[in-house]
Design an enzyme around this catalytic site. Structure first.
Site, mmCIF file in Angstrom:
data_model
loop_
_atom_site.group_PDB
_atom_site.id
_atom_site.type_symbol
_atom_site.label_atom_id
_atom_site.label_comp_id
_atom_site.label_asym_id
_atom_site.label_seq_id
_atom_site.Cartn_x
_atom_site.Cartn_y
_atom_site.Cartn_z
ATOM 1 N N TYR A 9 -12.361 18.926 -23.704
ATOM 2 C CA TYR A 9 -11.102 18.667 -24.411
ATOM 3 C C TYR A 9 -10.290 19.941 -24.503
ATOM 4 O O TYR A 9 -10.838 21.034 -24.688
ATOM 5 C CB TYR A 9 -11.358 18.193 -25.844
ATOM 6 C CG TYR A 9 -11.867 16.789 -25.911
ATOM 7 C CD1 TYR A 9 -11.001 15.709 -25.794
ATOM 8 C CD2 TYR A 9 -13.221 16.544 -26.074
ATOM 9 C CE1 TYR A 9 -11.473 14.411 -25.836
ATOM 10 C CE2 TYR A 9 -13.698 15.242 -26.124
ATOM 11 C CZ TYR A 9 -12.824 14.186 -25.999
ATOM 12 O OH TYR A 9 -13.286 12.905 -26.038
ATOM 13 N N ARG A 66 -6.015 12.036 -23.496
ATOM 14 C CA ARG A 66 -6.341 11.213 -24.665
ATOM 15 C C ARG A 66 -5.062 10.973 -25.445
ATOM 16 O O ARG A 66 -4.444 11.928 -25.937
ATOM 17 C CB ARG A 66 -7.385 11.896 -25.542
ATOM 18 C CG ARG A 66 -7.752 11.012 -26.743
ATOM 19 C CD ARG A 66 -9.002 11.449 -27.442
ATOM 20 N NE ARG A 66 -8.820 12.634 -28.238
ATOM 21 C CZ ARG A 66 -9.747 13.116 -29.070
ATOM 22 N NH1 ARG A 66 -10.928 12.509 -29.161
ATOM 23 N NH2 ARG A 66 -9.519 14.196 -29.766
ATOM 24 N N GLU A 129 -16.191 5.307 -32.202
ATOM 25 C CA GLU A 129 -16.341 6.375 -33.197
ATOM 26 C C GLU A 129 -15.974 5.914 -34.598
ATOM 27 O O GLU A 129 -15.568 6.710 -35.441
ATOM 28 C CB GLU A 129 -15.530 7.609 -32.786
ATOM 29 C CG GLU A 129 -14.094 7.315 -32.397
ATOM 30 C CD GLU A 129 -13.332 8.551 -31.939
ATOM 31 O OE1 GLU A 129 -13.850 9.668 -32.041
ATOM 32 O OE2 GLU A 129 -12.184 8.377 -31.495
ATOM 33 N N ASP A 156 -16.496 11.601 -35.926
ATOM 34 C CA ASP A 156 -15.668 10.562 -36.544
ATOM 35 C C ASP A 156 -16.531 9.431 -37.092
ATOM 36 O O ASP A 156 -16.271 8.905 -38.173
ATOM 37 C CB ASP A 156 -14.675 9.989 -35.524
ATOM 38 C CG ASP A 156 -13.457 10.871 -35.382
ATOM 39 O OD1 ASP A 156 -12.667 10.934 -36.338
ATOM 40 O OD2 ASP A 156 -13.301 11.505 -34.329
ATOM 41 N N ILE A 222 -15.958 21.214 -26.098
ATOM 42 C CA ILE A 222 -14.686 21.699 -26.642
ATOM 43 C C ILE A 222 -14.382 23.136 -26.257
ATOM 44 O O ILE A 222 -13.348 23.676 -26.661
ATOM 45 C CB ILE A 222 -14.682 21.601 -28.193
ATOM 46 C CG1 ILE A 222 -16.025 22.090 -28.739
ATOM 47 C CG2 ILE A 222 -14.356 20.205 -28.645
ATOM 48 C CD1 ILE A 222 -15.936 22.741 -30.074
ATOM 49 N N ASP A 270 -45.017 0.964 -11.725
ATOM 50 C CA ASP A 270 -44.546 -0.353 -11.272
ATOM 51 C C ASP A 270 -43.017 -0.365 -11.297
ATOM 52 O O ASP A 270 -42.387 0.703 -11.348
ATOM 53 C CB ASP A 270 -45.208 -1.513 -12.039
ATOM 54 C CG ASP A 270 -44.783 -1.580 -13.498
ATOM 55 O OD1 ASP A 270 -44.041 -0.688 -13.950
ATOM 56 O OD2 ASP A 270 -45.199 -2.530 -14.193
HETATM 57 N N1 COA Z 1 -10.099 24.685 -23.126
HETATM 58 C C1 COA Z 1 -9.671 25.743 -22.402
HETATM 59 N N2 COA Z 1 -9.769 27.023 -22.793
HETATM 60 C C2 COA Z 1 -10.316 27.238 -23.999
HETATM 61 C C3 COA Z 1 -10.786 26.189 -24.815
HETATM 62 C C4 COA Z 1 -10.657 24.865 -24.342
HETATM 63 N N3 COA Z 1 -11.070 23.811 -25.052
HETATM 64 N N4 COA Z 1 -11.323 26.706 -25.930
HETATM 65 C C5 COA Z 1 -11.186 28.045 -25.826
HETATM 66 N N5 COA Z 1 -10.574 28.376 -24.660
HETATM 67 C C6 COA Z 1 -10.254 29.717 -24.152
HETATM 68 C C7 COA Z 1 -9.454 30.512 -25.161
HETATM 69 O O1 COA Z 1 -8.081 30.238 -25.016
HETATM 70 C C8 COA Z 1 -9.810 31.919 -24.777
HETATM 71 O O2 COA Z 1 -9.069 32.260 -23.629
HETATM 72 P P1 COA Z 1 -8.606 33.780 -23.342
HETATM 73 O O3 COA Z 1 -9.860 34.610 -23.343
HETATM 74 O O4 COA Z 1 -7.930 33.714 -22.002
HETATM 75 O O5 COA Z 1 -7.665 34.123 -24.461
HETATM 76 C C9 COA Z 1 -11.273 31.795 -24.369
HETATM 77 O O6 COA Z 1 -11.464 30.425 -23.984
HETATM 78 C C10 COA Z 1 -12.239 32.128 -25.472
HETATM 79 O O7 COA Z 1 -11.943 31.341 -26.592
HETATM 80 P P2 COA Z 1 -12.510 31.693 -28.042
HETATM 81 O O8 COA Z 1 -11.808 32.887 -28.571
HETATM 82 O O9 COA Z 1 -13.998 31.736 -27.977
HETATM 83 O O10 COA Z 1 -12.134 30.398 -28.887
HETATM 84 P P3 COA Z 1 -10.795 30.139 -29.718
HETATM 85 O O11 COA Z 1 -10.963 30.683 -31.096
HETATM 86 O O12 COA Z 1 -9.585 30.553 -28.931
HETATM 87 O O13 COA Z 1 -10.788 28.552 -29.797
HETATM 88 C C11 COA Z 1 -11.340 26.380 -30.541
HETATM 89 C C12 COA Z 1 -11.787 27.825 -30.479
HETATM 90 C C13 COA Z 1 -12.428 25.522 -31.158
HETATM 91 C C14 COA Z 1 -10.054 26.268 -31.387
HETATM 92 C C15 COA Z 1 -11.047 25.922 -29.087
HETATM 93 O O14 COA Z 1 -12.241 26.036 -28.376
HETATM 94 C C16 COA Z 1 -10.442 24.563 -28.930
HETATM 95 O O15 COA Z 1 -9.249 24.391 -29.148
HETATM 96 N N6 COA Z 1 -11.235 23.560 -28.485
HETATM 97 C C17 COA Z 1 -10.765 22.230 -28.245
HETATM 98 C C18 COA Z 1 -10.467 21.517 -29.546
HETATM 99 C C19 COA Z 1 -10.041 20.089 -29.336
HETATM 100 O O16 COA Z 1 -9.409 19.747 -28.351
HETATM 101 N N7 COA Z 1 -10.402 19.216 -30.283
HETATM 102 C C20 COA Z 1 -10.123 17.814 -30.203
HETATM 103 C C21 COA Z 1 -11.098 17.079 -29.364
HETATM 104 S S1 COA Z 1 -12.684 16.969 -30.100
HETATM 105 MG MG MG Z 2 -12.552 11.643 -32.508
#
Ligand code: COA
Ligand code: MG
Length: 287
Positions: A9, A66, A129, A156, A222, A270
């Protein structure tokens, strides 16, 4: 069927993350317009997701979007905007009934016709969910031939029934198993829940191996660091492939000689074991 071992995601409101996700090795990238996006950035995210589908190169990754829940006032505009960019599939969150699946499928069908795409070329993946989603799962799973996968949303679901999440997950085990059984019964792929502690790779490995053991084909993730551990858990090892091949060979030989059940390495074999071995080999073939 395609491999969906790791379904990543990425919030549709975050251009940098979408660039990173598109360039990643995730089997599926899901550009999210639902819970990953703040309520006050929904229309901005919709525009960014359209731009991402249009401009970014996803390599071998599947392009999923989504949309917001069907009973929200956002779903229709989400679908209308993104479908024109021909994503590979649409993920429907919090599905509550078969009717919701059919409604969205029909809308996608009109868009396919208008764009002269083959019928059912855009997949639908339904998230189970909520309590009502689980109660109606049979009707949902059999609702429409466009449906390709059921996705279990553990967080969820736990929130909806009032369960307290634990790392070992017994509170969602019944729902999780039910999703696998219904997916198998209706010829759909089953995708497992998230491991939200994205720095805990040992925890993800444990959960994903358990999910693979239950019959899931992949899991939701994620964070890009979760891609490798997720893919590994859902890829048969060389040893598992070797064992499966030996079993299939031995089964064929024994069948020719008129035996339906026989012993291999001191254990009974089997038909059910043959079916499992063939599944392992099929999974190893997925690209
Ligand atoms: N997709 C693509 N890249 C991602 C990512 C994701 N889901 N999550 C983190 N990254 C990238 C960051 O942008 C960062 O890139 P950079 O080094 O070029 O700046 C690198 O990976 C490291 O990220 P990190 O610092 O460890 O995490 P963060 O604090 O930036 O983000 C979250 C943490 C949880 C906010 C993030 O992982 C996220 O947004 N995940 C998806 C959440 C989501 O979509 N939720 C709804 C569905 S369940
Ligand atoms: Mg959900």
């Amino acid at each position: 069927m395609r491999a969906r071992r790791a379904l990543l995601y990425v919030p549709g409101s975050d251009w940098h993350k979408m660039e990173r996700a598109a360039a990643s090795a995730a089997d599926s990238v899901c550009l999210d317009l639902e819970d990953g996006v703040a309520a006050n950035r929904k229309s901005e995210a919709r525009e960014l997701v359209v731009r991402a589908l249009n401009e970014l190169e996803f390599g071998k990754s599947e392009r999923l979007v989504r949309i917001n829940r069907v009973d929200s006032d956002l779903a229709e505009s989400d679908l209308k905007a993104v479908i024109a960019e021909r994503p590979d599939g649409i993920v429907l969150p919090k599905v509550a009934s078969g009717d919701q699946v059919r409604t969205i499928s029909a809308r996608i069908g009109f868009a396919e016709q208008a764009q002269k795409l083959a019928k059912n070329s855009i997949d639908l993946l339904a998230q189970i969910e909520s309590a009502i989603g689980l109660v109606n799962i049979k009707e949902i799973a059999g609702a429409d031939e466009r449906l390709d996968a059921l996705i279990f949303g553990g967080e969820d679901f736990a929130g909806d029934v009032g369960a307290k999440r634990t790392t070992e997950g017994s509170e969602v085990f019944y729902a999780r198993s039910s999703v696998v059984a219904h997916a198998a019964a209706f010829g759909l792929m089953a995708i497992d829940m998230l491991w939200i502690d994205f720095k805990d790779h040992a925890g993800l490995k444990r959960m994903a191996e358990q999910g693979a053991g239950l019959g899931f084909s992949g899991t939701q993730i994620i964070h890009p660091d979760q891609i490798k551990p997720a893919q590994l858990a859902f890829t048969p090892t060389a040893r598992e492939i070797e064992t499966a091949k030996r079993l299939v060979d031995a089964f064929e030989q024994n069948s020719k000689e008129g035996r339906g059940a026989f012993a291999l390495d001191g254990k009974m074999v089997d038909m059910p074991m043959l079916v499992s071995a063939r599944r392992v080999l099929a999974r190893a073939e997925l690209k």
